[in-house]
Every structure is written in C-alpha cells, then in structure tokens.
Scaffold this motif. Structure first.
Motif, PDB file in Angstrom:
ATOM      1  N   PHE A 262      58.803   1.104  68.363  1.00  0.00           N
ATOM      2  CA  PHE A 262      58.672   2.490  68.815  1.00  0.00           C
ATOM      3  C   PHE A 262      59.077   3.463  67.713  1.00  0.00           C
ATOM      4  CE2 PHE A 262      59.648   6.325  71.175  1.00  0.00           C
ATOM      5  CZ  PHE A 262      58.682   6.347  72.170  1.00  0.00           C
ATOM      6  N   VAL A 266      55.536   4.782  66.379  1.00  0.00           N
ATOM      7  CA  VAL A 266      55.258   5.938  67.234  1.00  0.00           C
ATOM      8  C   VAL A 266      55.985   7.176  66.725  1.00  0.00           C
ATOM      9  CG1 VAL A 266      55.413   6.880  69.572  1.00  0.00           C
ATOM     10  CG2 VAL A 266      54.854   4.469  69.244  1.00  0.00           C
ATOM     11  N   LEU A 320      58.775   7.476  77.738  1.00  0.00           N
ATOM     12  CA  LEU A 320      57.343   7.264  77.917  1.00  0.00           C
ATOM     13  C   LEU A 320      56.547   8.559  77.753  1.00  0.00           C
ATOM     14  CD1 LEU A 320      54.964   5.411  78.827  1.00  0.00           C
ATOM     15  CD2 LEU A 320      55.537   6.046  81.181  1.00  0.00           C
ATOM     16  N   GLU A 324      59.252  12.528  71.098  1.00  0.00           N
ATOM     17  CA  GLU A 324      58.408  12.727  69.921  1.00  0.00           C
ATOM     18  C   GLU A 324      59.198  12.678  68.624  1.00  0.00           C
ATOM     19  OE1 GLU A 324      55.254  12.848  70.039  1.00  0.00           O
ATOM     20  OE2 GLU A 324      54.882  13.189  72.173  1.00  0.00           O
ATOM     21  N   GLN A 410      49.473   3.270  69.472  1.00  0.00           N
ATOM     22  CA  GLN A 410      50.724   3.980  69.739  1.00  0.00           C
ATOM     23  C   GLN A 410      50.959   4.144  71.231  1.00  0.00           C
ATOM     24  OE1 GLN A 410      51.157   7.626  67.529  1.00  0.00           O
ATOM     25  NE2 GLN A 410      50.412   6.720  65.625  1.00  0.00           N
ATOM     26  N   GLU A 411      49.895   4.414  71.970  1.00  0.00           N
ATOM     27  CA  GLU A 411      50.030   4.524  73.425  1.00  0.00           C
ATOM     28  C   GLU A 411      50.417   3.184  74.031  1.00  0.00           C
ATOM     29  OE1 GLU A 411      49.968   6.833  76.936  1.00  0.00           O
ATOM     30  OE2 GLU A 411      49.916   7.351  74.803  1.00  0.00           O
ATOM     31  N   ARG A 414      54.088   2.708  73.543  1.00  0.00           N
ATOM     32  CA  ARG A 414      54.841   3.500  74.519  1.00  0.00           C
ATOM     33  C   ARG A 414      54.925   2.781  75.863  1.00  0.00           C
ATOM     34  NH1 ARG A 414      56.445   8.742  73.809  1.00  0.00           N
ATOM     35  NH2 ARG A 414      55.606   9.838  71.972  1.00  0.00           N
ATOM     36  N   TRP A 415      53.796   2.295  76.328  1.00  0.00           N
ATOM     37  CA  TRP A 415      53.788   1.639  77.636  1.00  0.00           C
ATOM     38  C   TRP A 415      54.534   0.316  77.610  1.00  0.00           C
ATOM     39  CZ3 TRP A 415      52.839   3.374  82.307  1.00  0.00           C
ATOM     40  CH2 TRP A 415      52.143   4.580  82.447  1.00  0.00           C
TER      41      TRP A 415
END
Length: 474
Positions: A262, A266, A320, A324, A410-411, A414-415
């Motif tokens: 992460f 991300v 989630l 940022e 990246q999504e 996150r999940w």
C-alpha cells in the motif's frame, strides 16, 4: 489488589521470548538460507510446507500430554517443561546459521528440516506450557489483562529489534563475509536466549498452582481423551471464540506485507515515511494500552470486543476510501491497531475464562487440549490470507517490479489491504453474538479462579512463601 509490577513483567516475558524466535525463523533465516547458504527458493517453500504439516500433527498430541503430565515436587510442571526446552530452542536457532553453502541442495534441505524439527518440537512444548502457566499464575481477569498489556509492550519491543537486526544484516551489501554474518546472527540468538532465561529462571512454579484441577492425577486412556475432546467440542463458548478468532483478525496475519504494498504502490511514500507511519502508529497505541485495559476491566471483555469493531472498521474504511498521503495512513493505522489490541487483550482473558469454565464443570484443567483442538481446526485455513491477497492483486493487473502500477492495480491493492479486512471483521461479528460470557459471568469465573489458586506466594516467590498442600505424587 493490583498485581505487582515486577510479577506482571515477569509473567509477560515468556511468550515474547518465543515471538522473537519466530521472527528469527521466519524473517531472518528464510532470506539467510536463500541469499547466504544458497538454498533454492522452491525448496524453501517445501520446507515451510513440511513445517506446517508437522505442526498439525504434533500440536494436539503435545497439548494433551502436557495437560496429563504430573507435577513434580521440587521441580514443577509447566515451568519445568519451559526450562527443559530452552536449550533445544537455542540449539536449533544456532545450528541453522552454520550450514555450509558448499553442500548439495539435498543436504542443505535435509539439515534445515532437521534443525527446524528440533526447534519446532521444543517451541510447541514451550508455547503451550508458557500459556498454561501464565493463566494459572495470573488467576483473575484483572491480572490477565494487566499481563497482556505488559506482554504487548515487551513483545513489540524485542520483536522489532530482531526485525531491524535481520534487515541490517541481509539487505544491501554492507556485510558479505560469511563468518561475520554468522557471528552477528549468534548475537541475535544470544539476546533471545537472555529473554528466555529471564522468563524461565526468575519465575517459580509452586505446588499451589496445581492444587486443584490438575490433569496429572488421572491416567491417560483412549476413552478419557475422547471424553475430554467431546466436552470441549460441546462448549458454545469454544466455538464462538474459535469462530471470532478465525475471522475477525485473520487478515492481520499479513498486515505488514499489505502495508508495504500500500505504501509503495498506492501512496508512493519513501522508506522513512513508511517507517514513521508503521512505528508511529504502534507507539501511539502502545501508550494508550493502559487506558484500553481500564476500559476492558470496566465494561467486560465481550462488550470490549464489540466496541473494538468501531475503531477497527473506521480505520480500514478510511484506508480504503480516503487515504492519499503517508500521514493519512498513520492515522488510519492508529485506529486499526487500537481495535486490534482491544481484541487481542479481550480474547486472551476470554480464552482463560473458557479454560476456567471448563475446569469448574469437569474438575480437570485442559488448557493444552483446548489450545491443541483450536490449532488443529485452524490448520486447514492457515496461509489463505496471502493467497487471497495475491489473487486480488493478480486480478487487478499488478506487475511485479513495475516503477508505477496501473489505476486498476492500485485499486486492487486498496481492496486487498482494506476491503478484505472489513469483510472478515463483519463476518467475525456472527460468532461473537453467540459468546455466552457476559461481564457478570466473566467476573464470577474470575472470582472462582482466584479462590482455586493463591494470588500471592506464586510466580516470583520462593518455596518458603508457599502454604502446605497435598500435591500429586510423581
């Protein structure tokens, strides 16, 4: 009366000593054997598969045997086992560092397996004995909560030291000489040994701890073992705690791996920012643990488990949907870890209450057997969290080694990092609803446990402080 600080610290030390060994095994020696000894990575996977299979086979047997072991006047029981296993633990840890890199792959694999076998047999006996001993020496819910808080402090401190040392040894090219590496690894093992010795030889194992409910007075028979297992499997509290433990915090088993993905792919943080987010959040939570413990004592452990869902789910939801920047992640993990430690402290006291409850009904204490049954039932799902995590990343198009991941990757991260823990936590609320231990019943069991075993004259006092009791003969 609150447990004295010295006694609390000593009772909190045995398990963190074992946690440090686990860090050495799983964090240091995996990379040591691939990068220094030269074992092929595919063989490392087979080694740990065999390691897990062996755990499934030996945990139930060892748990039952320790429950049925007799107290030996002048020597003890659980503490005696801890003292006997420590040399084997340290031997296994030391021997692993000296496997020659000139050996064939088959020889290295065989020796590594043998060393792990020696270590794991000793570790299993040590862990079950240490857990059983602490529940006896800390008989009340208040004692157990205080010990768990101290254990969290000590465990995080020494485990982080082992992790940092391992990173400094094996990341980069600052140290390449094999002999120097081996000597430094021996230094890590020496520190680990000091914590083992503090735990095992500063504590005492007086007969008062085993005056009531000790299973060593009964003969081991097949019918007796079946009856013990059936009694455990009939307990609603066992299944409620097992179901909650299997689901609610399950993704936290790989939380650091998820955290690294992460922060790197991300958030795009630096290594320093990631370290601050990780260490900073833990320092804040550890500082708050005394307040958490006071709250758990007041509202009861079951209610605390429900309350823990609030910061835990809030932290992951924010991670989630909102995180940022690296400091956003720090704030999220303060909430997540606060919920996590509320759960671990409460669960520890409820596990002890389950053991006390079963002893009160049956007259026999089965701490090792209960732990073994739980380990046996958990084994089939061990390792699934990493499979789930990597499957989500692969589905999102994650590319290993890419300088920048796609939006879909990246999504997916996150999940996998936050969405999956939310789903598992919600699933864990179902068995929690079946848990029968209200605050009043928990206090009742705590009072009963206190009456069964003396709070004073145990754990850190010598035999002179013990009262005369009739103890089982060897």
């Amino acid at each position: 009366m609150s447990m004295p600080w010295k006694r609390r610290a000593l009772l909190a030390t045995p398990l963190p000593a074992a946690w440090m060994s686990s860090v050495i095994i799983h964090n240091l020696y995996v990379k040591f054997y691939t990068d220094v000894v030269g074992l092929d990575t595919r063989y490392v996977g087979w080694v740990y598969l065999a390691f897990n299979i062996w755990n499934v086979l030996n945990d139930p047997v060892f748990g039952v045997l320790l429950d049925k072991m007799r107290y030996r006047p002048g020597k003890g029981k659980f503490l005696l086992v801890m003292r006997v296993t420590i040399p084997f633990l340290l031997f296994g840890l030391m021997a692993m560092a000296w496997t020659p890199s000139t050996w064939s792959q088959g020889a290295i694999l065989a020796v590594f397996l043998l060393e792990l076998f020696i270590f794991d047999v000793a570790a299993t006996l040590y862990l079950i004995s240490a857990t059983s001993y602490v529940y006896l020496a800390a008989p009340t819910r208040e004692d157990r909560i205080d010990v768990e808080v101290m254990r969290s402090w000590i465990g995080n401190a020494i485990s982080s030291v082992a992790t940092i040392v391992a990173t400094q040894l094996l990341v980069g090219d600052a140290i390449t000489e094999r002999l120097i590496l081996n000597v430094l690894v021996m230094g890590v093992v020496l520190v680990n040994g000091i914590f083992y010795l503090i735990a095992a030889f500063a504590l005492k194992d007086p007969p008062e701890l085993y005056e009531h409910g000790d299973g060593g007075t009964a003969h081991i028979t097949g019918s007796r073992l079946r009856q013990d297992l059936l009694e455990i499997l009939r307990l609603r509290a066992f299944w409620a705690l097992f179901g909650h433990g299997l689901t609610f915090l399950a993704p936290m088993g790989i939380y650091f791996t998820a955290f690294l993905f992460f922060m790197d792919d991300v958030i795009g943080s630096t290594g320093t920012q990631a370290t601050i987010a990780d260490v900073g959040s833990m320092l804040i939570v550890l500082a708050l643990l005394p307040l958490v413990a006071r709250m758990i004592k007041r509202v009861g452990s079951r209610t605390a488990l429900w309350l823990a869902t609030l910061p835990y789910l809030a932290g992951f939801t924010a991670l989630l949907l909102l995180a940022e920047r690296w400091f956003h992640v720090l704030a999220c993990y303060v909430l997540i870890m606060a919920g996590r430690y509320m759960v671990t402290i409460s669960t520890s006291t409820l596990d002890a209450a389950l053991i006390d409850d079963d002893e009160r009904r049956t007259g026999i204490r089965k701490a090792g057997t209960i732990a073994s049954v739980r380990a046996l039932l958990t084994a089939p799902v061990a390792g699934t969290q990493m499979v789930i995590y990597m499957a989500i990343l692969n589905h999102g198009g994650y590319i290993s080694g890419a300088a920048e991941q796609t939006a879909s990757a990246q999504e997916a991260i996150r999940w996998a990092t936050a969405g999956v823990p939310i789903l598992f936590a919600l699933l864990g609320l179902l068995p929690l609803a079946l848990l029968p231990y209200s605050r009043e019943r928990e206090r009742e069991l705590s009072l009963w446990s206190e009456q069964q075993r003396a709070r004073e004259g145990t754990a850190v006092s010598g035999p002179k402080g013990s009262r005369e009791v009739n103890t089982p003969s060897p």
